[in-house]
Structures are given as C-alpha cells and as structure tokens.
Design a protein around this motif. Structure first.
Motif, PDB file in Angstrom:
ATOM      1  N   MET A  86       0.837  -1.210   0.000  1.00 52.95           N
ATOM      2  CA  MET A  86       0.000   0.000   0.000  1.00 52.95           C
ATOM      3  C   MET A  86       0.874   1.263   0.000  1.00 52.95           C
ATOM      4  N   ALA A  87       1.925   1.238  -0.803  1.00 48.12           N
ATOM      5  CA  ALA A  87       2.876   2.359  -0.813  1.00 48.12           C
ATOM      6  C   ALA A  87       2.196   3.659  -1.206  1.00 48.12           C
ATOM      7  N   GLY A  88       2.499   4.721  -0.480  1.00 44.97           N
ATOM      8  CA  GLY A  88       2.080   6.054  -0.872  1.00 44.97           C
ATOM      9  C   GLY A  88       0.641   6.429  -0.552  1.00 44.97           C
ATOM     10  N   ILE A  89      -0.156   5.480  -0.076  1.00 46.29           N
ATOM     11  CA  ILE A  89      -1.542   5.851   0.231  1.00 46.29           C
ATOM     12  C   ILE A  89      -1.596   6.703   1.496  1.00 46.29           C
ATOM     13  N   GLU A  90      -2.733   7.338   1.696  1.00 43.49           N
ATOM     14  CA  GLU A  90      -2.962   8.002   2.976  1.00 43.49           C
ATOM     15  C   GLU A  90      -3.744   7.057   3.877  1.00 43.49           C
ATOM     16  N   GLU A  91      -3.499   7.183   5.175  1.00 47.20           N
ATOM     17  CA  GLU A  91      -4.156   6.288   6.129  1.00 47.20           C
ATOM     18  C   GLU A  91      -4.247   6.961   7.485  1.00 47.20           C
ATOM     19  N   LEU A  92      -4.989   6.326   8.363  1.00 49.09           N
ATOM     20  CA  LEU A  92      -5.057   6.782   9.753  1.00 49.09           C
ATOM     21  C   LEU A  92      -3.861   6.225  10.500  1.00 49.09           C
ATOM     22  N   PRO A  93      -3.451   6.866  11.593  1.00 48.38           N
ATOM     23  CA  PRO A  93      -2.463   6.225  12.465  1.00 48.38           C
ATOM     24  C   PRO A  93      -3.042   4.869  12.899  1.00 48.38           C
ATOM     25  N   SER A  94      -2.288   3.814  12.689  1.00 51.80           N
ATOM     26  CA  SER A  94      -2.850   2.477  12.948  1.00 51.80           C
ATOM     27  C   SER A  94      -1.753   1.437  12.938  1.00 51.80           C
ATOM     28  N   GLY A  95      -2.052   0.289  13.514  1.00 53.80           N
ATOM     29  CA  GLY A  95      -1.103  -0.810  13.459  1.00 53.80           C
ATOM     30  C   GLY A  95      -1.643  -2.043  14.138  1.00 53.80           C
ATOM     31  N   ALA A  96      -0.987  -3.146  13.868  1.00 51.85           N
ATOM     32  CA  ALA A  96      -1.481  -4.443  14.320  1.00 51.85           C
ATOM     33  C   ALA A  96      -1.310  -4.628  15.826  1.00 51.85           C
ATOM     34  N   VAL A  97      -2.272  -5.308  16.409  1.00 55.32           N
ATOM     35  CA  VAL A  97      -2.212  -5.691  17.823  1.00 55.32           C
ATOM     36  C   VAL A  97      -1.202  -6.838  17.954  1.00 55.32           C
ATOM     37  N   GLU A  98      -0.228  -6.665  18.831  1.00 53.11           N
ATOM     38  CA  GLU A  98       0.804  -7.674  18.995  1.00 53.11           C
ATOM     39  C   GLU A  98       0.481  -8.573  20.193  1.00 53.11           C
ATOM     40  N   PRO A  99       1.150  -9.738  20.263  1.00 56.36           N
ATOM     41  CA  PRO A  99       0.875 -10.648  21.381  1.00 56.36           C
ATOM     42  C   PRO A  99       1.010  -9.927  22.725  1.00 56.36           C
ATOM     43  N   GLY A 100       0.059 -10.168  23.603  1.00 57.17           N
ATOM     44  CA  GLY A 100       0.103  -9.547  24.931  1.00 57.17           C
ATOM     45  C   GLY A 100      -0.571  -8.191  24.989  1.00 57.17           C
ATOM     46  N   GLU A 101      -0.985  -7.674  23.835  1.00 55.38           N
ATOM     47  CA  GLU A 101      -1.661  -6.375  23.812  1.00 55.38           C
ATOM     48  C   GLU A 101      -3.157  -6.568  23.608  1.00 55.38           C
ATOM     49  N   ASN A 102      -3.920  -5.516  23.928  1.00 60.60           N
ATOM     50  CA  ASN A 102      -5.297  -5.459  23.454  1.00 60.60           C
ATOM     51  C   ASN A 102      -5.411  -4.252  22.522  1.00 60.60           C
ATOM     52  N   LEU A 103      -6.614  -4.018  22.030  1.00 58.45           N
ATOM     53  CA  LEU A 103      -6.782  -2.929  21.054  1.00 58.45           C
ATOM     54  C   LEU A 103      -6.306  -1.594  21.602  1.00 58.45           C
ATOM     55  N   LEU A 104      -6.561  -1.345  22.878  1.00 61.07           N
ATOM     56  CA  LEU A 104      -6.203  -0.031  23.429  1.00 61.07           C
ATOM     57  C   LEU A 104      -4.712   0.109  23.678  1.00 61.07           C
ATOM     58  N   THR A 105      -4.092  -0.938  24.201  1.00 61.66           N
ATOM     59  CA  THR A 105      -2.648  -0.813  24.444  1.00 61.66           C
ATOM     60  C   THR A 105      -1.892  -0.773  23.109  1.00 61.66           C
ATOM     61  N   ALA A 106      -2.420  -1.487  22.115  1.00 62.82           N
ATOM     62  CA  ALA A 106      -1.790  -1.426  20.783  1.00 62.82           C
ATOM     63  C   ALA A 106      -1.932  -0.015  20.197  1.00 62.82           C
ATOM     64  N   LEU A 107      -3.107   0.577  20.390  1.00 59.56           N
ATOM     65  CA  LEU A 107      -3.324   1.933  19.856  1.00 59.56           C
ATOM     66  C   LEU A 107      -2.363   2.920  20.518  1.00 59.56           C
ATOM     67  N   GLU A 108      -2.216   2.777  21.812  1.00 63.55           N
ATOM     68  CA  GLU A 108      -1.309   3.661  22.550  1.00 63.55           C
ATOM     69  C   GLU A 108       0.118   3.543  22.003  1.00 63.55           C
ATOM     70  N   ARG A 109       0.559   2.305  21.785  1.00 65.29           N
ATOM     71  CA  ARG A 109       1.918   2.083  21.261  1.00 65.29           C
ATOM     72  C   ARG A 109       2.057   2.634  19.847  1.00 65.29           C
ATOM     73  N   GLU A 110       1.045   2.385  19.020  1.00 69.01           N
ATOM     74  CA  GLU A 110       1.129   2.858  17.631  1.00 69.01           C
ATOM     75  C   GLU A 110       1.159   4.383  17.562  1.00 69.01           C
ATOM     76  N   LEU A 111       0.383   5.041  18.415  1.00 71.69           N
ATOM     77  CA  LEU A 111       0.405   6.511  18.395  1.00 71.69           C
ATOM     78  C   LEU A 111       1.776   7.022  18.844  1.00 71.69           C
ATOM     79  N   ALA A 112       2.371   6.322  19.779  1.00 72.43           N
ATOM     80  CA  ALA A 112       3.718   6.708  20.198  1.00 72.43           C
ATOM     81  C   ALA A 112       4.709   6.483  19.051  1.00 72.43           C
ATOM     82  N   GLU A 113       4.608   5.315  18.378  1.00 67.82           N
ATOM     83  CA  GLU A 113       5.567   4.995  17.314  1.00 67.82           C
ATOM     84  C   GLU A 113       5.383   5.866  16.079  1.00 67.82           C
ATOM     85  N   GLU A 114       4.128   6.085  15.696  1.00 71.38           N
ATOM     86  CA  GLU A 114       3.877   6.714  14.384  1.00 71.38           C
ATOM     87  C   GLU A 114       3.831   8.242  14.436  1.00 71.38           C
ATOM     88  N   ILE A 115       3.363   8.799  15.564  1.00 70.89           N
ATOM     89  CA  ILE A 115       3.293  10.271  15.610  1.00 70.89           C
ATOM     90  C   ILE A 115       3.951  10.839  16.863  1.00 70.89           C
TER      91      ILE A 115
END
Ligand SMILES: Nc1nc2c([nH]c(=O)n2[C@H]2C[C@H](O)[C@@H](COP(=O)(O)OP(=O)(O)OP(=O)(O)O)O2)c(=O)[nH]1
Length: 153
Positions: A48-77
């Motif tokens: 999906m090179a070059g597209i626009e998207e929302l800050p987002s990312g996959a839930v990793e083992p040991g995470e839930n949707l909220l902890t994954a979101l928190e990590r992704e927001l830290a990593e991406e923005i």
C-alpha cells in the motif's frame, strides 16, 4: 488509558474471534476542529505504498486494542502520555492482509489536545483533512467510509 463509556474492548475482541479474524489492527481518528489527521505511507513501503491512512497498526501478542493503539500513536506520531477516547464511537472494516490473513481494523476517535505530531520513517507527510474533502484524498474507500461514519456520529 481507561476504556471509555460505551466501548467494550473485550466484546470487540470476541466479535473478531467469532468472525474468524486472525489479525487485528487498531486505528485512530485523531481529530481537531472537525478535521482528521491522515498520514502518507512511505513510497518505499512494499505494501500500500504512498496511500494516505489513519495512524494504525497491528495488535501484537500480549496487547489489546487499546494498548496497541497507545503504542502505535507513540511509534507513528510520537505521542506520549495519556490520551482519551471519545465515548461510544467505534467502527471497523475488514480486509485480507498480504499472505491471506483475515484482518479487521477497529477505529476509535481521539480528540487532539495540542500535542505535537512527529512522524516516523513509515510516513512521509501528514495533514488535517476535513470529511467534506475525502474525495480529494488518497485514502482507501474503507478508511474514507470510517471517517464518514465518524463525521455522522
Ligand atoms: N491490505 C489492505 N489494506 C487495506 C485495505 N483497505 C484499507 O483501507 N487498507 C489499509 C489499512 C491500513 O491503513 C493499510 C494496511 O495496513 P496494515 O496495518 O494492515 O499493514 P502494515 O503494512 O501497516 O502492517 P504493519 O507494518 O502494521 O505490520 O491499508 C485492503 O483492502 N487491503
């Protein structure tokens, strides 16, 4: 982050399991003054090179949707510290990821409260997009629809 009223995270995980989803992604409609933060994926991305998207990312083992979101927001923005979710709003879309994994992106709404945005190498630019300008974006139809659902909520 605490779970906001009207959003049952465990239920979202259970719904995904029931629907045969094997990969979960958490995404954010980060909004300020009615506009939504969109990020442009690097042109070198092999997917999906070059597209626009929302800050987002996959839930990793040991995470839930909220902890994954928190990590992704830290990593991406480079968002650090606490943030809140708007109560009651969650939407999702499903797709098949690369090698065939059934993926669901759950999208939550997050008010921007002035925190600076700093991008990682995954993205080359960001902008604040008004929902009336969705047709002039490089968002996928699924993401555009999620933003429309948020604007109508
Ligand atoms: N593969 C795929 N991606 C889609 C579709 N529709 C759609 O909006 N997308 C978006 C959602 C995401 O913004 C992006 C894919 O992101 P992703 O999180 O699944 O993949 P990624 O390459 O970023 O994976 P990762 O680095 O987080 O492991 O494309 C679709 O039909 N297929």
């Amino acid at each position: 982050m605490t779970t906001p009223p009207g959003i049952d995270i465990l239920q979202l995980h259970n719904d995904a399991d029931r629907d045969g989803i094997t990969r979960l992604v958490a995404g954010a409609i980060l909004h300020a003054d009615g506009r939504v933060l969109v990020l442009r994926r690097s042109a070198e991305d092999d997917f999906m090179a070059g597209i626009e998207e929302l800050p987002s990312g996959a839930v990793e083992p040991g995470e839930n949707l909220l902890t994954a979101l928190e990590r992704e927001l830290a990593e991406e923005i480079a968002w650090s510290g606490a943030f809140t979710l708007d109560p009651g709003f969650v939407t999702h879309f499903d797709y098949i990821y690369g090698s065939g994994r059934k993926t669901r992106q759950y999208i939550f709404a997050v008010p921007h409260q002035g925190q600076p945005i700093a991008l990682s190498r995954e993205h080359t630019a960001y902008r604040w997009l008004h929902p009336t300008d969705l047709t002039e974006s490089d968002l996928t139809p699924e993401t555009a629809q999620a933003i429309r659902a948020w604007a109508a909520s």
